[in-house]
Design an enzyme around this catalytic site. Structure first.
Site, PDB file in Angstrom:
ATOM      1  N   SER A   8       4.655-106.510 -93.320  1.00  0.00           N
ATOM      2  CA  SER A   8       5.782-105.674 -92.887  1.00  0.00           C
ATOM      3  C   SER A   8       5.961-104.527 -93.863  1.00  0.00           C
ATOM      4  O   SER A   8       6.202-104.742 -95.061  1.00  0.00           O
ATOM      5  CB  SER A   8       7.062-106.512 -92.840  1.00  0.00           C
ATOM      6  OG  SER A   8       8.172-105.641 -92.856  1.00  0.00           O
ATOM      7  N   HIS A  33       3.146-104.583 -89.234  1.00  0.00           N
ATOM      8  CA  HIS A  33       4.484-104.856 -88.685  1.00  0.00           C
ATOM      9  C   HIS A  33       5.430-103.740 -89.113  1.00  0.00           C
ATOM     10  O   HIS A  33       5.561-103.440 -90.303  1.00  0.00           O
ATOM     11  CB  HIS A  33       4.957-106.217 -89.189  1.00  0.00           C
ATOM     12  CG  HIS A  33       6.233-106.687 -88.574  1.00  0.00           C
ATOM     13  ND1 HIS A  33       6.288-107.278 -87.332  1.00  0.00           N
ATOM     14  CD2 HIS A  33       7.519-106.655 -89.028  1.00  0.00           C
ATOM     15  CE1 HIS A  33       7.550-107.593 -87.051  1.00  0.00           C
ATOM     16  NE2 HIS A  33       8.326-107.220 -88.067  1.00  0.00           N
ATOM     17  N   ASP A  35       9.200-102.317 -88.886  1.00  0.00           N
ATOM     18  CA  ASP A  35      10.598-102.717 -88.623  1.00  0.00           C
ATOM     19  C   ASP A  35      11.488-101.499 -88.405  1.00  0.00           C
ATOM     20  O   ASP A  35      11.648-100.677 -89.298  1.00  0.00           O
ATOM     21  CB  ASP A  35      11.136-103.515 -89.814  1.00  0.00           C
ATOM     22  CG  ASP A  35      10.559-104.915 -89.871  1.00  0.00           C
ATOM     23  OD1 ASP A  35      10.698-105.645 -88.869  1.00  0.00           O
ATOM     24  OD2 ASP A  35       9.973-105.274 -90.909  1.00  0.00           O
ATOM     25  N   MET A  37      15.232-100.236 -87.673  1.00  0.00           N
ATOM     26  CA  MET A  37      16.666-100.586 -87.665  1.00  0.00           C
ATOM     27  C   MET A  37      17.506 -99.330 -87.586  1.00  0.00           C
ATOM     28  O   MET A  37      17.134 -98.284 -88.127  1.00  0.00           O
ATOM     29  CB  MET A  37      17.016-101.399 -88.901  1.00  0.00           C
ATOM     30  CG  MET A  37      16.485-102.812 -88.812  1.00  0.00           C
ATOM     31  SD  MET A  37      16.962-103.833 -90.196  1.00  0.00           S
ATOM     32  CE  MET A  37      15.455-103.843 -91.130  1.00  0.00           C
ATOM     33  N   HIS A  66       8.767-103.770 -84.262  1.00  0.00           N
ATOM     34  CA  HIS A  66       9.885-104.707 -84.112  1.00  0.00           C
ATOM     35  C   HIS A  66      11.168-103.887 -84.049  1.00  0.00           C
ATOM     36  O   HIS A  66      11.631-103.376 -85.079  1.00  0.00           O
ATOM     37  CB  HIS A  66       9.861-105.668 -85.310  1.00  0.00           C
ATOM     38  CG  HIS A  66      11.026-106.606 -85.374  1.00  0.00           C
ATOM     39  ND1 HIS A  66      11.298-107.374 -86.489  1.00  0.00           N
ATOM     40  CD2 HIS A  66      11.991-106.910 -84.471  1.00  0.00           C
ATOM     41  CE1 HIS A  66      12.377-108.098 -86.271  1.00  0.00           C
ATOM     42  NE2 HIS A  66      12.835-107.825 -85.067  1.00  0.00           N
ATOM     43  N   MET A  68      14.926-103.333 -83.889  1.00  0.00           N
ATOM     44  CA  MET A  68      16.258-103.905 -84.125  1.00  0.00           C
ATOM     45  C   MET A  68      17.231-102.760 -83.889  1.00  0.00           C
ATOM     46  O   MET A  68      17.853-102.244 -84.838  1.00  0.00           O
ATOM     47  CB  MET A  68      16.343-104.475 -85.546  1.00  0.00           C
ATOM     48  CG  MET A  68      15.477-105.723 -85.726  1.00  0.00           C
ATOM     49  SD  MET A  68      15.145-106.154 -87.460  1.00  0.00           S
ATOM     50  CE  MET A  68      13.703-105.133 -87.755  1.00  0.00           C
ATOM     51  N   MET A 137      12.730-115.120 -85.527  1.00  0.00           N
ATOM     52  CA  MET A 137      13.223-114.686 -86.840  1.00  0.00           C
ATOM     53  C   MET A 137      13.547-115.922 -87.672  1.00  0.00           C
ATOM     54  O   MET A 137      14.271-116.818 -87.219  1.00  0.00           O
ATOM     55  CB  MET A 137      14.490-113.844 -86.690  1.00  0.00           C
ATOM     56  CG  MET A 137      14.308-112.500 -86.002  1.00  0.00           C
ATOM     57  SD  MET A 137      13.106-111.433 -86.790  1.00  0.00           S
ATOM     58  CE  MET A 137      13.900-111.129 -88.378  1.00  0.00           C
ATOM     59  N   ASP A 175       8.923-114.299 -88.484  1.00  0.00           N
ATOM     60  CA  ASP A 175       9.269-113.149 -89.324  1.00  0.00           C
ATOM     61  C   ASP A 175      10.426-113.491 -90.250  1.00  0.00           C
ATOM     62  O   ASP A 175      11.542-113.770 -89.794  1.00  0.00           O
ATOM     63  CB  ASP A 175       9.656-111.978 -88.390  1.00  0.00           C
ATOM     64  CG  ASP A 175       9.958-110.674 -89.127  1.00  0.00           C
ATOM     65  OD1 ASP A 175       9.852-110.640 -90.366  1.00  0.00           O
ATOM     66  OD2 ASP A 175      10.295-109.686 -88.432  1.00  0.00           O
TER      67      ASP A 175
HETATM   68  C1  DX5 Z   1      13.818-108.305 -91.436  1.00  0.00           C
HETATM   69  C2  DX5 Z   1      12.472-107.804 -90.954  1.00  0.00           C
HETATM   70  C3  DX5 Z   1      11.305-108.448 -91.573  1.00  0.00           C
HETATM   71  C4  DX5 Z   1      11.188-108.279 -93.065  1.00  0.00           C
HETATM   72  C5  DX5 Z   1      10.499-109.480 -93.611  1.00  0.00           C
HETATM   73  O1  DX5 Z   1      14.824-107.686 -90.708  1.00  0.00           O
HETATM   74  O2  DX5 Z   1      12.365-107.985 -89.541  1.00  0.00           O
HETATM   75  O3  DX5 Z   1      10.099-108.029 -90.926  1.00  0.00           O
HETATM   76  O4  DX5 Z   1      10.462-107.149 -93.462  1.00  0.00           O
HETATM   77  O5  DX5 Z   1      10.463-109.389 -94.993  1.00  0.00           O
HETATM   78  P1  DX5 Z   1      10.086-110.642 -95.908  1.00  0.00           P
HETATM   79  O6  DX5 Z   1       8.693-111.056 -95.518  1.00  0.00           O
HETATM   80  O7  DX5 Z   1      10.178-110.095 -97.274  1.00  0.00           O
HETATM   81  O8  DX5 Z   1      11.093-111.727 -95.625  1.00  0.00           O
HETATM   82 ZN    ZN Z   2      10.351-107.604 -88.520  1.00  0.00          ZN
END
Ligand code: DX5
Ligand code: ZN
Length: 220
Positions: A8, A33, A35, A37, A66, A68, A137, A175
């Site tokens: 990620s 990956h 992310d 947000m 991903h 969010m 998650m 994740d």
């Molecule tokens: C959290 C993200 C994850 C995050 C995971 O909102 O969706 O993808 O980057 O990070 P680690 O592997 O450090 O828990």
């Molecule tokens: Zn993620």
């Protein structure tokens, strides 16, 4: 079982993102990956389609986006155009889940549904057959470096049972808080695809960390 490791970029050095994705690709990653947000659904503000498009020429690996964000639908064609291969979203962030899944597929991407630690599996009742991927998650969305929530393990087992019963090659991705020391038990519960942010980008040697993860998966 084919296992996939998806670093990620949330834990990468954002000032050197192109270099970072090339480094994890060279280190043996299977997916990148990404992310997204929006400080509305996801309690953080990260990156959008512009950054996705900027990273696209740096790697051949599939981009695993991903989302969010709320609302979801307007961003789906934007990310497809920006080179996303997989687009996953949270059911709580879409008014019409079936429509969002169809929209992702119409755009030529694989579709994933993401369930938070407290989101019930009933969201899979009428969607599983249409999905390419279920993303569970194992932390609450927002940040890298959180602790894996162990109550997600039986949930992984249950989703694996449902996927098996469907007879379809649906991926089961996990994740949050995935590390070299728990990836084995997460795989034993039934996951095949592992997001790891801080575990990989926080390590000195990305290749050594990914190799160690694969060794843990090889002895299952
Ligand atoms: C959290 C993200 C994850 C995050 C995971 O909102 O969706 O993808 O980057 O990070 P680690 O592997 O450090 O828990
Ligand atoms: Zn993620």
């Amino acid at each position: 079982m084919t296992f996939r490791i998806a670093p990620s970029i949330l834990s990468a050095d954002f000032a050197r993102l192109g270099e970072e994705v090339r480094a994890v690709a060279a280190a043996g990653a299977d997916l990148i990956h990404f992310d997204v947000m929006d400080n509305h659904y996801g309690p953080n503000l990260t990156v959008g389609p512009l950054v996705c498009a900027a990273l696209r020429p740096h790697v051949k690996l599939p981009l695993d986006v991903h989302l969010m964000v709320k609302p979801v639908d307007r961003l789906v064609p934007e990310f497809a155009k920006a080179g996303a291969n997989i687009i996953s979203f949270h059911p709580e962030a879409s008014e019409h889940i079936d429509r969002t899944i169809a929209l992702i597929k119409e755009q030529g991407c694989k579709a994933g549904l993401v369930l938070n630690p407290a989101t019930p599996l009933s969201f899979l009742d009428h969607t599983l057959d249409k999905l390419d991927l279920v993303l569970l998650m194992s932390v609450n969305p927002g940040f890298g470096g959180q602790q894996f929530i162990p109550s997600v393990l039986p949930k992984i087992e249950e989703v694996r049972r449902r996927i098996r019963a469907s007879g379809k090659p649906i991926w089961l991705e996990v994740d949050g808080g995935v590390k070299t020391d728990n990836i084995g038990e997460i795989a034993r519960a039934g996951a095949d695809t592992f997001v790891a942010g801080s575990a990989i980008f926080g390590s000195k040697d990305y290749a050594a960390t990914i190799r160690e993860m694969r060794q843990k998966l090889a002895v299952l």
